[in-house]
Design an enzyme around this catalytic site. Sequence first.
Site, PDB file in Angstrom:
ATOM      1  N   ASN F  46       1.607 -15.861 -18.358  1.00 62.42           N
ATOM      2  CA  ASN F  46       2.205 -15.177 -17.202  1.00 62.42           C
ATOM      3  C   ASN F  46       1.231 -14.183 -16.594  1.00 62.42           C
ATOM      4  O   ASN F  46       1.629 -13.339 -15.804  1.00 62.42           O
ATOM      5  CB  ASN F  46       3.537 -14.514 -17.586  1.00 62.42           C
ATOM      6  CG  ASN F  46       3.343 -13.354 -18.550  1.00 62.42           C
ATOM      7  OD1 ASN F  46       2.210 -13.058 -18.974  1.00 62.42           O
ATOM      8  ND2 ASN F  46       4.422 -12.694 -18.912  1.00 62.42           N
ATOM      9  N   ASP F  47      -0.032 -14.225 -16.982  1.00 66.15           N
ATOM     10  CA  ASP F  47      -1.114 -13.390 -16.449  1.00 66.15           C
ATOM     11  C   ASP F  47      -1.150 -11.983 -17.058  1.00 66.15           C
ATOM     12  O   ASP F  47      -1.988 -11.170 -16.686  1.00 66.15           O
ATOM     13  CB  ASP F  47      -1.023 -13.284 -14.912  1.00 66.15           C
ATOM     14  CG  ASP F  47      -2.360 -12.892 -14.299  1.00 66.15           C
ATOM     15  OD1 ASP F  47      -3.386 -13.467 -14.708  1.00 66.15           O
ATOM     16  OD2 ASP F  47      -2.384 -12.001 -13.425  1.00 66.15           O
ATOM     17  N   ASN F  48      -0.251 -11.693 -17.994  1.00 70.12           N
ATOM     18  CA  ASN F  48      -0.332 -10.407 -18.707  1.00 70.12           C
ATOM     19  C   ASN F  48      -1.599 -10.371 -19.539  1.00 70.12           C
ATOM     20  O   ASN F  48      -1.964 -11.374 -20.159  1.00 70.12           O
ATOM     21  CB  ASN F  48       0.857 -10.256 -19.688  1.00 70.12           C
ATOM     22  CG  ASN F  48       2.114  -9.756 -19.017  1.00 70.12           C
ATOM     23  OD1 ASN F  48       2.149  -9.541 -17.805  1.00 70.12           O
ATOM     24  ND2 ASN F  48       3.161  -9.578 -19.808  1.00 70.12           N
ATOM     25  N   HIS F 139     -18.479   9.801  -5.294  1.00 66.55           N
ATOM     26  CA  HIS F 139     -18.700   9.771  -3.847  1.00 66.55           C
ATOM     27  C   HIS F 139     -18.738  11.177  -3.260  1.00 66.55           C
ATOM     28  O   HIS F 139     -19.521  11.471  -2.357  1.00 66.55           O
ATOM     29  CB  HIS F 139     -17.597   8.937  -3.194  1.00 66.55           C
ATOM     30  CG  HIS F 139     -17.754   8.771  -1.731  1.00 66.55           C
ATOM     31  ND1 HIS F 139     -18.848   8.156  -1.173  1.00 66.55           N
ATOM     32  CD2 HIS F 139     -16.968   9.148  -0.693  1.00 66.55           C
ATOM     33  CE1 HIS F 139     -18.725   8.157   0.146  1.00 66.55           C
ATOM     34  NE2 HIS F 139     -17.604   8.752   0.458  1.00 66.55           N
ATOM     35  N   ASP F 180     -24.756   8.435   6.099  1.00 66.37           N
ATOM     36  CA  ASP F 180     -23.580   9.056   6.713  1.00 66.37           C
ATOM     37  C   ASP F 180     -23.693  10.545   6.455  1.00 66.37           C
ATOM     38  O   ASP F 180     -24.145  10.974   5.389  1.00 66.37           O
ATOM     39  CB  ASP F 180     -22.295   8.517   6.092  1.00 66.37           C
ATOM     40  CG  ASP F 180     -21.070   9.121   6.748  1.00 66.37           C
ATOM     41  OD1 ASP F 180     -20.841   8.839   7.937  1.00 66.37           O
ATOM     42  OD2 ASP F 180     -20.379   9.919   6.094  1.00 66.37           O
ATOM     43  N   LYS F 203     -22.002   8.201  11.218  1.00 66.89           N
ATOM     44  CA  LYS F 203     -21.449   6.854  11.243  1.00 66.89           C
ATOM     45  C   LYS F 203     -20.004   6.912  11.692  1.00 66.89           C
ATOM     46  O   LYS F 203     -19.216   7.673  11.160  1.00 66.89           O
ATOM     47  CB  LYS F 203     -21.536   6.276   9.820  1.00 66.89           C
ATOM     48  CG  LYS F 203     -21.160   4.845   9.674  1.00 66.89           C
ATOM     49  CD  LYS F 203     -21.669   4.274   8.355  1.00 66.89           C
ATOM     50  CE  LYS F 203     -21.030   4.903   7.135  1.00 66.89           C
ATOM     51  NZ  LYS F 203     -21.472   4.257   5.877  1.00 66.89           N
ATOM     52  N   ARG F 205     -16.885   4.699  11.474  1.00 69.90           N
ATOM     53  CA  ARG F 205     -16.431   3.492  10.821  1.00 69.90           C
ATOM     54  C   ARG F 205     -15.408   2.787  11.725  1.00 69.90           C
ATOM     55  O   ARG F 205     -14.345   3.311  12.008  1.00 69.90           O
ATOM     56  CB  ARG F 205     -15.809   3.838   9.474  1.00 69.90           C
ATOM     57  CG  ARG F 205     -15.485   2.628   8.592  1.00 69.90           C
ATOM     58  CD  ARG F 205     -15.159   3.055   7.171  1.00 69.90           C
ATOM     59  NE  ARG F 205     -16.358   3.419   6.432  1.00 69.90           N
ATOM     60  CZ  ARG F 205     -17.166   2.529   5.854  1.00 69.90           C
ATOM     61  NH1 ARG F 205     -16.906   1.259   5.932  1.00 69.90           N
ATOM     62  NH2 ARG F 205     -18.232   2.937   5.210  1.00 69.90           N
TER      63      ARG F 205
END
Lengths: 328, 328, 328, 328, 328, 328
Positions: F46-48, F139, F180, F203, F205
């Site tokens: 089930n992707d768990n 960042h 930037d 910049k 965006r």
Amino acid sequence: MRETLRPIDPKDVRFFSGQSHPILAEAIAGYLNIPLSSTHFTRFSNDNLYIQLGASVRGRIVFIVQSLTPPVSDHIIELLMMLDIARGAGAHEIHAIIPYFSYARSDKKDAPRISITARLIADLLQTAGATHLMTMTLHSPQVHGFFSIPTDPLTARHLFVRYLADQGVDRQRTVVVAPDVGRAKPAARFAAQLGVQVAAAYKDRISDKNVKFNEPLLERQVQGYTRAIIYDDEIATGTTVVELCSLLVKFGIRDVIAICTHGLFTEQALDNITVIPELSQIITTDTVPIPPEKQTGKLRILSVAPVFGEAILRNYNRQSIGDLFSFS
Amino acid sequence: MRETLRPIDPKDVRFFSGQSHPILAEAIAGYLNIPLSSTHFTRFSNDNLYIQLGASVRGRIVFIVQSLTPPVSDHIIELLMMLDIARGAGAHEIHAIIPYFSYARSDKKDAPRISITARLIADLLQTAGATHLMTMTLHSPQVHGFFSIPTDPLTARHLFVRYLADQGVDRQRTVVVAPDVGRAKPAARFAAQLGVQVAAAYKDRISDKNVKFNEPLLERQVQGYTRAIIYDDEIATGTTVVELCSLLVKFGIRDVIAICTHGLFTEQALDNITVIPELSQIITTDTVPIPPEKQTGKLRILSVAPVFGEAILRNYNRQSIGDLFSFS
Amino acid sequence: MRETLRPIDPKDVRFFSGQSHPILAEAIAGYLNIPLSSTHFTRFSNDNLYIQLGASVRGRIVFIVQSLTPPVSDHIIELLMMLDIARGAGAHEIHAIIPYFSYARSDKKDAPRISITARLIADLLQTAGATHLMTMTLHSPQVHGFFSIPTDPLTARHLFVRYLADQGVDRQRTVVVAPDVGRAKPAARFAAQLGVQVAAAYKDRISDKNVKFNEPLLERQVQGYTRAIIYDDEIATGTTVVELCSLLVKFGIRDVIAICTHGLFTEQALDNITVIPELSQIITTDTVPIPPEKQTGKLRILSVAPVFGEAILRNYNRQSIGDLFSFS
Amino acid sequence: MRETLRPIDPKDVRFFSGQSHPILAEAIAGYLNIPLSSTHFTRFSNDNLYIQLGASVRGRIVFIVQSLTPPVSDHIIELLMMLDIARGAGAHEIHAIIPYFSYARSDKKDAPRISITARLIADLLQTAGATHLMTMTLHSPQVHGFFSIPTDPLTARHLFVRYLADQGVDRQRTVVVAPDVGRAKPAARFAAQLGVQVAAAYKDRISDKNVKFNEPLLERQVQGYTRAIIYDDEIATGTTVVELCSLLVKFGIRDVIAICTHGLFTEQALDNITVIPELSQIITTDTVPIPPEKQTGKLRILSVAPVFGEAILRNYNRQSIGDLFSFS
Amino acid sequence: MRETLRPIDPKDVRFFSGQSHPILAEAIAGYLNIPLSSTHFTRFSNDNLYIQLGASVRGRIVFIVQSLTPPVSDHIIELLMMLDIARGAGAHEIHAIIPYFSYARSDKKDAPRISITARLIADLLQTAGATHLMTMTLHSPQVHGFFSIPTDPLTARHLFVRYLADQGVDRQRTVVVAPDVGRAKPAARFAAQLGVQVAAAYKDRISDKNVKFNEPLLERQVQGYTRAIIYDDEIATGTTVVELCSLLVKFGIRDVIAICTHGLFTEQALDNITVIPELSQIITTDTVPIPPEKQTGKLRILSVAPVFGEAILRNYNRQSIGDLFSFS
Amino acid sequence: MRETLRPIDPKDVRFFSGQSHPILAEAIAGYLNIPLSSTHFTRFSNDNLYIQLGASVRGRIVFIVQSLTPPVSDHIIELLMMLDIARGAGAHEIHAIIPYFSYARSDKKDAPRISITARLIADLLQTAGATHLMTMTLHSPQVHGFFSIPTDPLTARHLFVRYLADQGVDRQRTVVVAPDVGRAKPAARFAAQLGVQVAAAYKDRISDKNVKFNEPLLERQVQGYTRAIIYDDEIATGTTVVELCSLLVKFGIRDVIAICTHGLFTEQALDNITVIPELSQIITTDTVPIPPEKQTGKLRILSVAPVFGEAILRNYNRQSIGDLFSFS
């Protein structure tokens, strides 16, 4: 000028009682003209409690009334479970109404490695889901600061003052006596409201049931008076009152009234007090239920239901309730 | 039998002082034989504080000493920032050592819509990162319960007892006087340790600086004694002491000693007290710094550095410090 | 199309001001047509603050206005106590309105063992009971993320744009100058709204009061322009503005306007700026009170009361206030 | 290959027991070769508990052993207070050792407005100060997820397997029977370890003390077998075992062994079970104390002290204890 | 008697959908007659999600619908971000509607050093801002206790019962089969409601995709029946169903219906199941979207939108929703 | 003088890697001379996610290395689960080592109703159990303040400076260009360390993949230089670098070096950059794995393993690591 209060809309609230004191819960609900919802209590064979609230609380203002009377541990767990149920079932506000908060007496560390249990219980109540608390006559006013949720510490003092004022008080000959100097502040506040003088006994606690008073200091303070009003927060075994009466009589007092908010009166307490000839009245409230068979002719029980009812009503109306507080 | 205590390894700890009382911090560090690390304090032009701890705290046991002396708000923010720095920089334990916790006096709600600020400050200290707290002579023992982190409420009482015992006390003629009945309990404990009788004044606070005593009740308690020891937690303006002395003298006391743990002595307090002829000594501690120019000939300052030092040392050695507590 | 906003029902709210800036609080309350409730402030002789809110807050939406102006520590403790009172007294919502959040400048760790004090204060405000916060022109937009409670970072930019637009702006000859490259983004946003070019000085901070600019880089950016608008969040000592003006003039600028949201103007700041002949206007707001005696002929103060008032009104009406935000 | 484990240094730890099961606590301490410190328990006349730990816990690793046996509420409050004391007195780690966690059975909401009390108690233990928990044979493995602190759910299964293996098991003729399908998983795990087949009764609970089985489904599963091992987590009144035995006998079983980790055996449980002629043995552990006078000839009590002791020892040595877990 | 429910006022609420299952979100909103607000989803080039809610949530009751379908991690982060946005933007209440809570299956520690991920996700949801949760058919009822916020575990059982009852069920010849004994309890509840017998397979999980059944035990339980209803919470690869069908047929079953609440049907699941000749119907719900191209003739999808819609409507009306719960 | 560092005792620690970047984890472990413990990762149908740590963590110092590279959501959930496992299994300390913290870019609210996801992730990491965090080149430096746990923001700047210094830098003709203005501060710090001038592009965006530069302002700043070093925190699609290079060449630059800490290089990024004739080098680190097939002749990858290794080693030795920080 007092604003008119809007009565509580029964659709907004759910009012429940633990097993400690359903009669008082009924009386408060009656004052507010709202029904007391049923609760189902049982116990599994392994002694686990099982509780089911009898009415939906989703989105409602929930009140749960529980005094911490014996068996105290059961009544605490019961209260915590009821709070937890209300929170889990999506109640909007959860008010714990605890007329008698027994552990308020465990408010400091006066020996190593003990618990400031009043603070612990305050934290447990919050963990279980209480969002607001109302209680009465805490052993010390600082206990208020143990709670992280808004808390209203109500007082029964006005009830006592009014009751005695109706009887008439002989101001010259009467002295209010705090049975321990740690209770001198509220006694002084009560005495001031009555217009009489105050005194305080210095109690050395030998054990939970045995105390010894500083006799000379007490004698200095009460000599010349003939009537005494012993003013305490709680009477359990009554040992203190009995001992103190005997000293007061020795020092010239001929008429004693004993007052306490929380009338535990365990074992033979009421009998032991009643039997003192100079003691004319024992005045208490119904924060703790007193079975009819224990009640004696000298006992007067004033109901706190109107005090809690009024506080709840004003809170619902977003009005101040400061004048119902201990300090007022 | 006392176990031998291992001295503190300087590599394990970092010891810092806020700007409130670096001399006391130095003395405690000296008692422990560890260096006091430097801290850089400055203030931006917009009045923001800027603080930089002068030694790496990563993984260390950090102690920060700060008394909440005036300017109290600055000293609180300073302390909170120092705690925050230690936490953010990865300290292992962060001990706030607060010899004078001024807001302990704001410990209850005796008027509507006020703050139990002692509890608020306790919560702020935890938010900022304190993991343990040591303080001295809280205004009421219940304040201990305001803290969610382990807290050690030390006492200076033993220092006073030892100091007076060295002088010799005339037990028959001496009475310890609590300047307010709310302080009667610690006064009684002190009196018992000295072996003398106790009394308590009933103070009605008119304002922060004006008080009025219940004179008849005081007179009853002190009559017959000639020496009095006023015993309080804190003296600020000294108004209470001056007023109380005058009454005591009126009621027959001929020699007065004033004792307090926290000697704030604001404005002309020391002058006003010193000038009383019957007052022979003012005994206090160094939880609050007293500038040399304020010190008078009647003033005795006992250092609490050994008390805090001993408590820190025992804590480091995982030993009990209960006998340094108020209740002991 | 804007929805009609329902005026605030005075019964729902309580509006208080700390001691930092009651005039602005009055103005915001005035915009909202609701009364400013009184608050009692005093100080015990040990320098502890004592505060009492002058109106019941039980179940109400409470607003507390306090700018973090000098003495900053006192104003923070005052605000924390007021929040604590409101929470303890059962307020429904508690909005901290902080027009000038001074510690937003302490938003990063650019030296070892310092505090990101803006985050610390954010946490303290939540601990004390704030449930929502409004503030203006944070030093960096990331500070928004320090708050765990909903926070509205308003802007005064629109006020400045409208004010200048009314005067007329010579778009070809004017350049907006950020006094530090860290403020270049808001300066560019402001410049774009005005329709002019932007430039940014590179400031090396020698100390809190001494800065040095990268002159060649500044010259490259502003050459050819004759009018400059210095755009900053806060001016305290004014050193930066004075220094920057002198460079701008050296590089050919003949007319300078200085703009800042928070006009601290400590010491001789306003005099030092006003005396610059090429500087024609200093435009600021009233987030920080400026005493009349400091105001000079070149100073223009735009009130932020309508911005905060409008934000509060829309919040009360559950409307978006995004267009009052910095990013809008 | 198993690493050698370093014995516990008695100076590092403090080992306490609540009043529920001091004999088991002694046995665990004995396994670890460390002393059990004394604790003083008393009760005030108002039924409040008063507890004092008998040894300093400052900086130590503290263990508190308490089974949640009747009176359950008292034992919970007692445990919470002991945790609170340890935390307040500066313990380094606080391990709650709860051999029988009675409320594990209240693990889901299968009726409206009831409490998932197992989760509530888990939260209360954390609030009171527990930093780690060890327990045994939770009613369902998901209860593990109710705890926010590291928790070790030990098993007694290995004890039972070893005990039966020593007796010899007739694999062809024996079936393990879970008295309720909700317990089928652990029964299957136990059966697999023994090398026998499993079956599960489907129980409809009429009330706490009355149950009804799906007889046809049980018969289908056990037919052909002559020996059955009833395998449950807890036996309280014994009603289930008695009822189930009678059915098993009806379906051809001639020899029954009843196994449970937690032997509550309330009221006449042991007598009622013992009297069944086909039941040859009742095997349980000492997570719950069984008074000698209740013990019958068919009862075997296996001690879990070595399991808890081993788990504590490995934890102290930072070794994995996964092979003592239920899933292993 | 059911009270009339007031329809939801669209001005009070905001209804959003994550990207997992917008069709179901639309259907629930449709049931409630309120609009589904838009949400903008995108992804930065570094794979960071970027989400913007398309309508102001200030002061509103916010609902966010998200099933934890593959890609599960993306859908969790998406949900957490949407909750965080709602909280940060001042929503009044934030309801997470999670029709399929995939991690409910990770509800216990059955191996060392694994995560009880269902509890972890519960905590993350609260951290991100959810104040209430609705979900359906949790793998085990104890998972309810993992949530600290009010949680409503709804059931689809009534939908299945009603659907089958409409078809008619041959009670003598039909048996409900739980594909694992851990699911026997809900299967028994379902069987009881249908009025048929129940059986449970004992599954040994070899790996996530490979299982082995205890054949003799299954045969004992189902022999004599000719119709079986496999009843599970979730079907993913379908391996279990295929394997179980083959055994059931071997043991005499001639007609099989497979029922599951959460129809994941990964890879070739539907094809593999459909191809079984004895399997006549696969009945599931729309908690997980099933693309039309995957749907086969044997598949019946019952919508849970009315269940969630009804629960939300009653919650809005402060009515009990207990009869929509699993236990009812 | 640097103190000698004690090597890490392998018995004290456990070092794990998520699936994002095992090669870097190996390299860090190698630097520290400790083994990387295995971890078992799988995925249910089930992707768990299902994760099992391969070594006991009880009482150990645990390190978990995970870069938030695509698929970011999976890597976050993986990390949260690993933290949760370590906490639940009783780890002593849990250090999250996140070389690339992708969501640092979501650090402010620049549009209404979006998430400051960096703060959300910080809170989730703490909820899951992290007690300390190390990361690199956030960042913005303010993101540090989003974390409530001690956090070390390391820098790769020194690696770049040393690398370029070894090559030799023509100081007169070279300019560092921030792509930037929001990145101008770190670029200026880098330029200062290299001894060259700085410039910043403005910049705008347009979208995540489309940007537009303020050309005149850039031209003013770079005219006269012939060599440019573009200095950024992260390069993903490379659009910015390509666009900026083209402008720089237009304005006279003849040689360009592109530097970034986090080399995402999605899609054709490396090809698109490499193809620029004037671009001579792309210098990055290994915080993000770059598959060999993507690496071009112009790419230089400097390993951050020694930086993280050194930081961990000093932290273990309780030494300051401030000189590895961004601000140093």
